[in-house]
Design an enzyme around this catalytic site. Structure first.
Site, PDB file in Angstrom:
ATOM      1  N   TYR A   3       0.830  -1.198   0.000  1.00 13.01           N
ATOM      2  CA  TYR A   3       0.000   0.000   0.000  1.00 13.01           C
ATOM      3  C   TYR A   3       0.875   1.262   0.000  1.00 13.01           C
ATOM      4  O   TYR A   3       1.584   1.550   0.959  1.00 13.01           O
ATOM      5  CB  TYR A   3      -0.931   0.024   1.209  1.00 13.01           C
ATOM      6  N   PRO A  36     -16.025  -4.324   2.155  1.00 12.86           N
ATOM      7  CA  PRO A  36     -17.353  -4.805   2.557  1.00 12.86           C
ATOM      8  C   PRO A  36     -18.502  -3.909   2.108  1.00 12.86           C
ATOM      9  O   PRO A  36     -19.659  -4.324   2.187  1.00 12.86           O
ATOM     10  CB  PRO A  36     -17.252  -4.844   4.085  1.00 12.86           C
ATOM     11  N   PHE A  43     -19.850   1.226  -3.765  1.00 11.64           N
ATOM     12  CA  PHE A  43     -21.135   0.968  -4.418  1.00 11.64           C
ATOM     13  C   PHE A  43     -22.268   0.906  -3.411  1.00 11.64           C
ATOM     14  O   PHE A  43     -23.367   1.414  -3.662  1.00 11.64           O
ATOM     15  CB  PHE A  43     -21.055  -0.344  -5.211  1.00 11.64           C
ATOM     16  N   ALA A  59     -22.258   2.274  -0.401  1.00  7.89           N
ATOM     17  CA  ALA A  59     -22.081   3.291   0.633  1.00  7.89           C
ATOM     18  C   ALA A  59     -23.138   4.380   0.617  1.00  7.89           C
ATOM     19  O   ALA A  59     -23.195   5.202   1.526  1.00  7.89           O
ATOM     20  CB  ALA A  59     -20.702   3.920   0.517  1.00  7.89           C
TER      21      ALA A  59
END
Length: 334
Positions: free
Chosen positions: A55, A207, A212, A214
């Site tokens: 990351y 999750p 999408f 949210a």
């Protein structure tokens, strides 16, 4: 804070996926913003923080080390190896490479410990399966790190039930991390059950479906050039048009329950099984607080049935990854 078991650790039922603070969905946020999210999560009772050497090519671990080093005893720290940035062409530009060779995993761990400013990583995942290296060899290398005290437990990420069983035979696996949400059901094929049988925690990343689920309307055409969703078929063309048509009914269900859309997605996951631990990521404190509100949401059997019928592997259009991403992820595919 509600808790769930992850190997020897009792962790918050919702953890924090930290990738978003350094990469993934447009330009990285400022260190000050990242610090605010991390410390707000800690103060709210979040005790599972998830990062990786990949990351930001180390930037995410560096941020966590700087911000949380004085609070190290208050949380369970998870990081990952086996997928890192390498200067392949010698031009200073790092590219993602999957490398599960024992020597590489050891070096990656040592570098992560320095960036994280800690003596030990609580949970160390193999980020992706290196198909040129037997999983037994990679896990064996991590078991050596356990014995040396560099890491406490071992995890796997985006691997199959068969690979999990092979790995678990070499050294106990504490957690399997894989994408799981209403719109990504692959773990239901085999991995969830294998985790339950072996006593392995299942850590669900993305999750809320990469935004999408949210609640805020997404406009894929306006995604930044470095937004990873630009390469994901579900956000493209006719696939996106079909998927967007699912959202009005989904939002109505959230209103019916009296929660936010993100809380609805997380509450669904929390009620699937006790060994599931979602780790939503965010760059905003208000979204973090909204996500944690899912712990107060209980869904009725009727709502669960409606959700399962509305958003599932049959109603969602498009693959979750592009062709290369699907090859890299060994999780069973529909």
């Amino acid at each position: 804070m509600q808790t769930r078991q992850l190997g020897p650790f009792s962790v918050s039922a919702i953890g924090l996926g930290c990738m978003n603070l350094s990469q993934g969905y447009g330009p990285p946020i400022t260190d000050k913003q990242g610090e605010s999210v991390l410390l707000t999560a800690l103060d709210a009772g979040v005790t599972l923080f998830d990062t990786a050497s990949l990351y930001g090519f180390g930037a995410n671990e560096t941020l966590i080390g700087r911000v949380l080093k004085t609070h190290r005893q208050r949380f369970t720290l998870a990081s990952k190896c086996g997928m890192t940035g390498v200067d392949v062409k010698g031009d200073g530009k790092l590219v993602r490479v999957i490398d599960g060779r024992p020597d590489t995993l050891r070096r990656t761990c040592e570098a992560s410990l320095r960036r994280l400013q800690t003596d030990v990583i609580d949970l160390y995942y193999i980020h992706r399966l290196d198909k040129t290296v037997p999983i037994e060899d990679s896990v064996g290398a991590l078991s050596d790190l356990v014995r040396k005290g560099y890491i406490r437990t071992i995890g796997l990420s985006e691997m199959s039930a068969t690979t999990l069983r092979r790995a678990h035979a070499v050294h106990p696996i504490a957690a399997m991390q894989t994408e799981y949400s209403l719109w990504t059901r692959n773990p239901e094929i085999a991995v969830l059950q294998a985790c339950k049988e072996l006593g392995v925690a299942f850590v669900a990343f993305s999750p809320v479906g990469r935004g999408f689920l949210a609640g805020e309307p997404l406009q894929p055409e306006s995604f930044e050039a470095n937004d990873l969703r630009r390469s994901m078929p579900r956000f493209e063309g006719s696939n996106w048009e079909a998927n967007a048509r699912l959202l009005p009914a989904y939002r109505r269900l959230a209103n019916e329950v009296g929660c936010s859309p993100a809380q609805l997605a997380l509450a669904w996951l929390l009620q699937r099984a006790e060994h599931i631990i979602p780790i939503p990521g965010t760059t905003r404190v208000d979204h973090l607080q909204d996500n944690l509100g899912a712990l107060d949401v209980t869904l009725s059997a009727d709502v669960l049935v409606k959700l399962d019928a509305l958003i599932n592997q049959h109603t969602v259009a498009g693959s979750r990854y592009n062709a290369q991403g699907n090859l890299d992820a060994q999780t069973e595919q529909f």
